[in-house]
Write a protein that holds these residues in place. Structure first.
Motif, short mmCIF file in Angstrom:
data_model
loop_
_atom_site.label_atom_id
_atom_site.label_comp_id
_atom_site.label_asym_id
_atom_site.label_seq_id
_atom_site.Cartn_x
_atom_site.Cartn_y
_atom_site.Cartn_z
N THR A 25 -1.32 7.45 0.20
CA THR A 25 -1.45 5.80 -0.19
C THR A 25 -2.40 5.85 -1.10
OG1 THR A 25 -0.77 5.50 1.97
CG2 THR A 25 -1.57 3.58 1.03
N TYR A 26 -1.83 5.35 -1.86
CA TYR A 26 -2.99 5.08 -3.43
C TYR A 26 -3.44 3.57 -2.89
CZ TYR A 26 -1.16 9.14 -5.19
OH TYR A 26 -1.36 10.38 -5.99
N GLN A 27 -4.32 3.07 -3.21
CA GLN A 27 -4.58 1.58 -3.18
C GLN A 27 -5.23 1.31 -4.96
OE1 GLN A 27 -4.86 0.02 0.01
NE2 GLN A 27 -4.46 1.78 0.47
N LEU A 28 -4.07 0.52 -5.44
CA LEU A 28 -3.59 0.02 -6.72
C LEU A 28 -5.49 -0.80 -6.96
CD1 LEU A 28 -0.62 -0.78 -7.51
CD2 LEU A 28 -1.44 1.50 -7.80
N SER A 29 -5.90 -1.42 -6.26
CA SER A 29 -7.42 -1.51 -5.79
C SER A 29 -8.16 -1.56 -7.09
CB SER A 29 -7.84 -2.87 -4.76
OG SER A 29 -7.74 -2.21 -3.61
N SER A 30 -8.39 0.12 -6.43
CA SER A 30 -9.64 0.94 -6.22
C SER A 30 -9.05 1.59 -7.54
CB SER A 30 -9.33 2.03 -5.52
OG SER A 30 -10.47 2.99 -5.38
N VAL A 44 -6.87 5.73 -10.59
CA VAL A 44 -6.98 7.17 -12.22
C VAL A 44 -5.90 7.92 -11.38
CG1 VAL A 44 -7.77 8.61 -13.26
CG2 VAL A 44 -9.02 6.45 -13.33
N ASP A 45 -6.50 8.72 -9.76
CA ASP A 45 -5.48 9.71 -9.04
C ASP A 45 -4.08 9.50 -9.73
OD1 ASP A 45 -8.24 10.51 -8.65
OD2 ASP A 45 -8.15 9.65 -6.68
N LEU A 46 -3.57 8.41 -9.42
CA LEU A 46 -2.10 8.19 -9.57
C LEU A 46 -2.08 8.53 -10.46
CD1 LEU A 46 0.61 6.60 -7.95
CD2 LEU A 46 -0.17 4.50 -8.68
N ILE A 63 5.69 3.24 -9.24
CA ILE A 63 5.37 4.54 -9.57
C ILE A 63 4.19 5.00 -8.44
CG2 ILE A 63 3.12 6.08 -10.23
CD1 ILE A 63 3.58 4.62 -12.98
N ARG A 64 3.99 4.07 -7.45
CA ARG A 64 2.89 4.28 -6.27
C ARG A 64 4.29 4.70 -5.14
NH1 ARG A 64 -0.37 -0.43 -3.70
NH2 ARG A 64 1.79 -1.31 -3.06
N ARG A 65 4.60 3.50 -5.20
CA ARG A 65 6.01 3.77 -4.00
C ARG A 65 6.71 5.33 -4.05
NH1 ARG A 65 9.31 -0.73 -4.76
NH2 ARG A 65 9.33 -0.31 -6.70
N GLU A 66 6.51 5.53 -5.33
CA GLU A 66 7.84 7.31 -5.55
C GLU A 66 7.10 8.23 -5.11
OE1 GLU A 66 11.06 7.58 -5.96
OE2 GLU A 66 11.58 5.31 -6.01
N MET A 67 5.76 7.86 -5.59
CA MET A 67 5.15 8.78 -5.01
C MET A 67 4.64 8.91 -3.88
SD MET A 67 3.42 10.13 -7.83
CE MET A 67 2.07 11.39 -7.62
N GLU A 68 4.05 7.90 -2.91
CA GLU A 68 4.44 7.37 -1.06
C GLU A 68 4.98 8.46 -0.85
OE1 GLU A 68 3.07 3.49 -0.42
OE2 GLU A 68 1.08 4.11 -1.51
N LYS A 69 6.72 7.98 -0.98
CA LYS A 69 7.23 8.68 -1.03
C LYS A 69 7.79 9.47 -1.02
CE LYS A 69 10.71 6.62 -2.84
NZ LYS A 69 12.35 5.86 -3.03
N GLU A 70 7.56 10.52 -1.71
CA GLU A 70 7.18 11.81 -2.35
C GLU A 70 6.45 12.93 -1.14
OE1 GLU A 70 8.63 15.67 -4.00
OE2 GLU A 70 9.95 13.85 -3.74
N PHE A 71 4.88 12.16 -1.63
CA PHE A 71 3.83 13.43 -0.80
C PHE A 71 3.71 12.33 0.17
CE2 PHE A 71 4.51 13.42 -5.45
CZ PHE A 71 4.59 14.88 -5.49
N GLY A 72 3.77 11.15 0.71
CA GLY A 72 3.31 10.37 2.13
C GLY A 72 1.36 10.50 1.63
#
Length: 85
Positions: A28-33, A38-40, A17-26
């Protein structure tokens, strides 16, 4: 956010999900946060991108009822088939 322990399968889906969101919107989500997590999930829930929606559904399929409840308690909207469970 409270502790939610995810299986390895769910973590793999979160990374996807993070990778797809980063490709789509640019962004970067930190999964450790917990805030980023929650934002992701909120962004994935509202995304109109089919690939992101598919990843989000695959992630939800790996969760148990307790985890689903915790996620909805955080204000994350779920597709009808998961919200009704």
């Amino acid at each position: 956010m409270g502790e939610i322990v995810f299986t390895q399968q769910c973590l793999t889906k979160l990374v996807k999900i993070r990778r797809e969101m980063e490709k789509e919107f640019g962004y970067t989500y930190q999964l450790s946060s917990s805030h980023h997590l929650v934002d992701l999930l909120r962004a994935a829930a509202f995304s109109s991108d089919e690939e992101i929606q598919e990843c989000f559904r695959e992630f939800l399929q790996g969760l148990n009822q307790h985890q689903i409840k915790k996620i909805t308690d955080l204000g994350i909207s779920l597709p009808a088939e998961f919200a009704a469970s």
